[in-house]
Write a protein that holds these residues in place. Structure first.
Motif, PDB file in Angstrom:
ATOM      1  N   GLN A   1      -7.503  -0.992   0.790  1.00 22.45           N
ATOM      2  CA  GLN A   1      -6.842   0.283   1.068  1.00 22.45           C
ATOM      3  C   GLN A   1      -6.413   0.993  -0.208  1.00 22.45           C
ATOM      4  O   GLN A   1      -6.544   2.208  -0.321  1.00 22.45           O
ATOM      5  CB  GLN A   1      -5.646   0.073   2.000  1.00 22.45           C
ATOM      6  CG  GLN A   1      -6.069  -0.191   3.426  1.00 22.45           C
ATOM      7  CD  GLN A   1      -4.934  -0.010   4.406  1.00 22.45           C
ATOM      8  OE1 GLN A   1      -3.919   0.615   4.113  1.00 22.45           O
ATOM      9  NE2 GLN A   1      -5.106  -0.565   5.592  1.00 22.45           N
ATOM     10  N   ILE A   2      -5.893   0.230  -1.163  1.00 21.77           N
ATOM     11  CA  ILE A   2      -5.463   0.853  -2.429  1.00 21.77           C
ATOM     12  C   ILE A   2      -6.673   1.390  -3.186  1.00 21.77           C
ATOM     13  O   ILE A   2      -6.641   2.514  -3.698  1.00 21.77           O
ATOM     14  CB  ILE A   2      -4.642  -0.139  -3.282  1.00 21.77           C
ATOM     15  CG1 ILE A   2      -3.288  -0.420  -2.613  1.00 21.77           C
ATOM     16  CG2 ILE A   2      -4.445   0.406  -4.705  1.00 21.77           C
ATOM     17  CD1 ILE A   2      -2.482  -1.539  -3.254  1.00 21.77           C
TER      18      ILE A   2
ATOM     19  N   TYR B   1       2.450   1.684  -3.366  1.00 23.70           N
ATOM     20  CA  TYR B   1       1.460   2.137  -4.344  1.00 23.70           C
ATOM     21  C   TYR B   1       1.297   3.648  -4.256  1.00 23.70           C
ATOM     22  O   TYR B   1       1.312   4.351  -5.272  1.00 23.70           O
ATOM     23  CB  TYR B   1       0.102   1.450  -4.149  1.00 23.70           C
ATOM     24  CG  TYR B   1      -0.870   1.866  -5.227  1.00 23.70           C
ATOM     25  CD1 TYR B   1      -0.911   1.176  -6.428  1.00 23.70           C
ATOM     26  CD2 TYR B   1      -1.668   2.995  -5.091  1.00 23.70           C
ATOM     27  CE1 TYR B   1      -1.744   1.586  -7.452  1.00 23.70           C
ATOM     28  CE2 TYR B   1      -2.513   3.410  -6.110  1.00 23.70           C
ATOM     29  CZ  TYR B   1      -2.546   2.704  -7.291  1.00 23.70           C
ATOM     30  OH  TYR B   1      -3.355   3.128  -8.316  1.00 23.70           O
ATOM     31  N   LYS B   2       1.148   4.148  -3.051  1.00 24.46           N
ATOM     32  CA  LYS B   2       0.954   5.589  -2.859  1.00 24.46           C
ATOM     33  C   LYS B   2       2.175   6.383  -3.319  1.00 24.46           C
ATOM     34  O   LYS B   2       2.029   7.462  -3.892  1.00 24.46           O
ATOM     35  CB  LYS B   2       0.657   5.884  -1.384  1.00 24.46           C
ATOM     36  CG  LYS B   2      -0.709   5.371  -0.952  1.00 24.46           C
ATOM     37  CD  LYS B   2      -0.939   5.603   0.529  1.00 24.46           C
ATOM     38  CE  LYS B   2      -2.316   5.124   0.947  1.00 24.46           C
ATOM     39  NZ  LYS B   2      -2.553   5.314   2.391  1.00 24.46           N
TER      40      LYS B   2
ATOM     41  N   ALA C   1      -5.008  -5.034   1.675  1.00 22.75           N
ATOM     42  CA  ALA C   1      -4.254  -4.108   0.826  1.00 22.75           C
ATOM     43  C   ALA C   1      -5.092  -3.653  -0.364  1.00 22.75           C
ATOM     44  O   ALA C   1      -5.079  -2.473  -0.730  1.00 22.75           O
ATOM     45  CB  ALA C   1      -2.962  -4.776   0.350  1.00 22.75           C
TER      46      ALA C   1
ATOM     47  N   VAL D   1       0.846  -1.201   0.000  1.00 22.69           N
ATOM     48  CA  VAL D   1       0.000   0.000   0.000  1.00 22.69           C
ATOM     49  C   VAL D   1       0.882   1.252   0.000  1.00 22.69           C
ATOM     50  O   VAL D   1       0.647   2.191  -0.774  1.00 22.69           O
ATOM     51  CB  VAL D   1      -0.959   0.008   1.212  1.00 22.69           C
ATOM     52  CG1 VAL D   1      -1.668   1.347   1.345  1.00 22.69           C
ATOM     53  CG2 VAL D   1      -1.980  -1.122   1.084  1.00 22.69           C
TER      54      VAL D   1
END
Length: 120
Positions: A67-68, A42-43, A64, A39
């Motif tokens: 959240q993504i 990704y951010k 995950a 996560v």
């Protein structure tokens, strides 16, 4: 060149995916061995596509994924998981995953799936 983030706790699986993807014109921009790191990467990296396992330590793929998707509703996440987890994979698709690939995978199918998801 499409940027890919690989999230899987098995190093050999990350390596196999990385080799296949690079050989077929994808850029692997990051790797994570659990959902928390995935996560965060990704951010930070904002990849075009994510490949993600379900069973991982610390935070699993379902957590995950959620959240993504909450962070970026347009995220293109492909679940790569073992056949025995089909029910979880279906749940992942309902929660925003774009496709799933069953382990062990065939390289041609992985590339075909990533190309289809990239085009969405």
């Amino acid at each position: 060149m499409k940027k890919v983030l690989i999230i899987d706790d098995a190093m050999f699986m990350r390596e196999a995916l990385k080799i296949s993807l690079r050989k077929n014109g994808f850029e692997v921009v990051g790797e994570a061995e659990n959902g928390i790191k995935g996560v965060n990467l990704y951010k930070a990296l904002k990849p075009d596509i994510v490949t993600m396992d379900i069973n991982m330590p610390e935070m699993d793929g379902m957590g995950a994924l959620k959240q993504i998707i909450n962070f970026d509703s347009k995220a293109k996440i492909i679940i790569v998981s073992a056949l025995g987890q089909e029910v979880q994979v279906r749940r992942a698709l309902l929660n925003g995953a774009k496709a799933f690939i069953v382990k062990p995978f065939k390289e041609d199918y992985v590339i075909e799936t990533l190309n289809k998801v990239a085009a969405l």
